[in-house]
Design a protein around this motif. Sequence first.
Motif, short mmCIF file in Angstrom:
data_model
loop_
_atom_site.label_atom_id
_atom_site.label_comp_id
_atom_site.label_asym_id
_atom_site.label_seq_id
_atom_site.Cartn_x
_atom_site.Cartn_y
_atom_site.Cartn_z
N GLN A 81 -3.43 -9.36 -11.70
CA GLN A 81 -2.37 -8.80 -12.54
C GLN A 81 -1.49 -7.88 -11.70
O GLN A 81 -2.01 -7.01 -11.00
CB GLN A 81 -3.00 -8.05 -13.71
CG GLN A 81 -3.81 -8.99 -14.60
CD GLN A 81 -4.50 -8.28 -15.74
OE1 GLN A 81 -3.89 -7.46 -16.41
NE2 GLN A 81 -5.76 -8.60 -15.97
N ILE B 32 -1.36 -9.12 -25.57
CA ILE B 32 -2.77 -8.96 -25.21
C ILE B 32 -3.59 -9.15 -26.48
O ILE B 32 -3.34 -8.48 -27.49
CB ILE B 32 -3.07 -7.54 -24.65
CG1 ILE B 32 -2.04 -7.11 -23.60
CG2 ILE B 32 -4.50 -7.46 -24.12
CD1 ILE B 32 -2.05 -7.86 -22.32
N THR C 66 -4.35 -7.24 -31.52
CA THR C 66 -3.37 -7.93 -30.68
C THR C 66 -2.18 -6.99 -30.55
O THR C 66 -1.79 -6.35 -31.52
CB THR C 66 -2.98 -9.31 -31.26
OG1 THR C 66 -2.13 -9.98 -30.33
CG2 THR C 66 -2.25 -9.19 -32.59
N VAL D 228 2.86 -6.59 -24.97
CA VAL D 228 2.82 -5.88 -23.70
C VAL D 228 3.88 -4.77 -23.72
O VAL D 228 5.02 -5.00 -24.13
CB VAL D 228 3.06 -6.85 -22.52
CG1 VAL D 228 3.37 -6.10 -21.24
CG2 VAL D 228 1.85 -7.75 -22.33
N ALA E 130 -2.68 -12.54 -22.36
CA ALA E 130 -4.03 -12.35 -21.81
C ALA E 130 -4.97 -12.17 -22.99
O ALA E 130 -4.62 -11.53 -23.99
CB ALA E 130 -4.07 -11.13 -20.92
N THR E 131 -6.16 -12.76 -22.89
CA THR E 131 -7.17 -12.62 -23.94
C THR E 131 -8.40 -11.95 -23.34
O THR E 131 -8.85 -12.33 -22.26
CB THR E 131 -7.57 -13.99 -24.52
OG1 THR E 131 -6.39 -14.63 -25.03
CG2 THR E 131 -8.58 -13.83 -25.65
N ARG E 132 -8.91 -10.93 -24.05
CA ARG E 132 -10.19 -10.31 -23.67
C ARG E 132 -11.20 -10.61 -24.77
O ARG E 132 -10.94 -10.33 -25.94
CB ARG E 132 -10.04 -8.79 -23.58
CG ARG E 132 -9.39 -8.24 -22.33
CD ARG E 132 -10.02 -6.87 -22.05
NE ARG E 132 -9.15 -5.92 -21.39
CZ ARG E 132 -9.49 -5.25 -20.29
NH1 ARG E 132 -10.64 -5.47 -19.70
NH2 ARG E 132 -8.68 -4.36 -19.77
N VAL F 204 -11.91 -11.85 -19.35
CA VAL F 204 -10.45 -11.77 -19.44
C VAL F 204 -9.88 -13.08 -18.91
O VAL F 204 -10.37 -13.63 -17.92
CB VAL F 204 -9.88 -10.54 -18.69
CG1 VAL F 204 -10.16 -10.59 -17.20
CG2 VAL F 204 -8.38 -10.38 -18.94
N TYR G 154 -6.11 -15.67 -18.63
CA TYR G 154 -4.66 -15.79 -18.78
C TYR G 154 -4.15 -16.97 -17.94
O TYR G 154 -4.81 -17.40 -16.99
CB TYR G 154 -3.95 -14.50 -18.37
CG TYR G 154 -4.44 -13.88 -17.07
CD1 TYR G 154 -4.02 -14.38 -15.84
CD2 TYR G 154 -5.30 -12.79 -17.08
CE1 TYR G 154 -4.46 -13.81 -14.64
CE2 TYR G 154 -5.75 -12.22 -15.90
CZ TYR G 154 -5.33 -12.74 -14.68
OH TYR G 154 -5.77 -12.18 -13.51
N SER H 42 -5.05 -0.93 -22.37
CA SER H 42 -4.01 -1.23 -23.36
C SER H 42 -3.47 0.00 -24.07
O SER H 42 -2.63 -0.10 -24.94
CB SER H 42 -4.58 -2.20 -24.42
OG SER H 42 -5.06 -3.37 -23.82
#
Length: 433
Positions: free
Chosen positions: A52, A80, A93, A96, A210-212, A221, A223, A397
């Motif tokens: 990133q 995110i 969610t 960004v 991006a997904t966590r 994580v 993306y 975040s």
Amino acid sequence: MGLTRAKVPLDVIVVGVGLGGVAAALTLGLRGHNVIVLESAPKLMEVGAGIQVSPNMLTLLDRWGVSPSIHARDVSLERIHIRRWQNGQLLGTMPVNKTHGQQVVIHRADLHKSLADSALALPNVELRINSTVSGVTFSPVSVSLTTGTVITGDVVIAADGIKSTVRGHLLGDGSSSPIPTGDAAYRITLPRSTMERDPDLKRLIDEPAATRWIGPARHIVAYPLRKHELFNVVLVHPDRRGVGECWTTRSPKQSMVDDYCGWDPVVTKLIGLVSEEEVPEWKLCLHRPLKTWTRGCVALMGDACHPMLPYIAQGTAQAVEDAAALGILLSSISTRSEIPLALKVYEKSRKRRAETVQQSGSDNRITLHLPDGPQQEARDKQFRACRLGGTNPDRWSDPEMQQYLWGWDAEKAALQAWDERRGRVLREMRHRL
């Protein structure tokens, strides 16, 4: 802020050609210094997967003229997503935060190539491969190679990573031995062709997000990369290997399957697409904050002095900030005799900052890896509330943390520290008079 040209062009030796090393070579080269980069490997290569590029790093790369080649290969994230480990339930969610600029993701090899190509295109930057540093002298400054060759210069910058050779010579003790964190990470990249057959996976690789997934003692994580042609997945889990074992290894795919048994079916599908019988696994290590980063005309940077955990996506950004501070400070001195002073100011402008970021990563690990139970439920409630403006429990975040991480200008901070130091010296001289 334009690039300050060096008042006194220096002969700089950079040890290590990872991302921090090539960033240092680039900014020093652009300012007019003569740079020799020493790399132990027989050729220039950067392995790994996605990375990133946070706004605090992108601001510097933009200033150094590298961002066009980065944007040709990156993906700019828009959202995110935070999901529960077991069923993929969306906990939160958020868009960004672009207050400080874009948050882009890129393949590590693409970022390295952009920086290395830009640096080595300069006539005053030279790369020497097959050059393993075995020793360093501090007065006068030189490094010796395993071949017996001795290379002299005005300043040595050690960008030789967490296993730094130079660090041991600089500190002269074993206090900086790396410490295993108890975590390790699998890193996989999946091609678009295998993902677009499944609607759930196609959505993942198509969306600039991006997904966590977060769960007990683990998180993931993921993306898209390379203009959505690849998908990057980092899976952090408890480390089962002994202290002395190699940090980068290959593990049976079955270990990864077992580690994420019972997780969201989408995660199971992602792991199922891995074709290799073995997957790369990284042991995550730190070392305690060092008493100093400099000695005479030698300075440590990046993982050699502040290795980062991958929980707030700042490892490379902090190394690039180090490079930025070194570039501007070594270009501000009026005589070579000021090199040790400039390096001390570099440490002053960077040490607390890097160590604070490092600690934030360690703290975030605890939050992300909570076991099922009341604490985890309270955290997940916080995630849902943050849609309405509440505090985000994921430090990466959280807007307040992002202001600290992403709103920082390392060149400006270094110049401010330099002006303060020079002002103090002048005041002391006047006081003596």
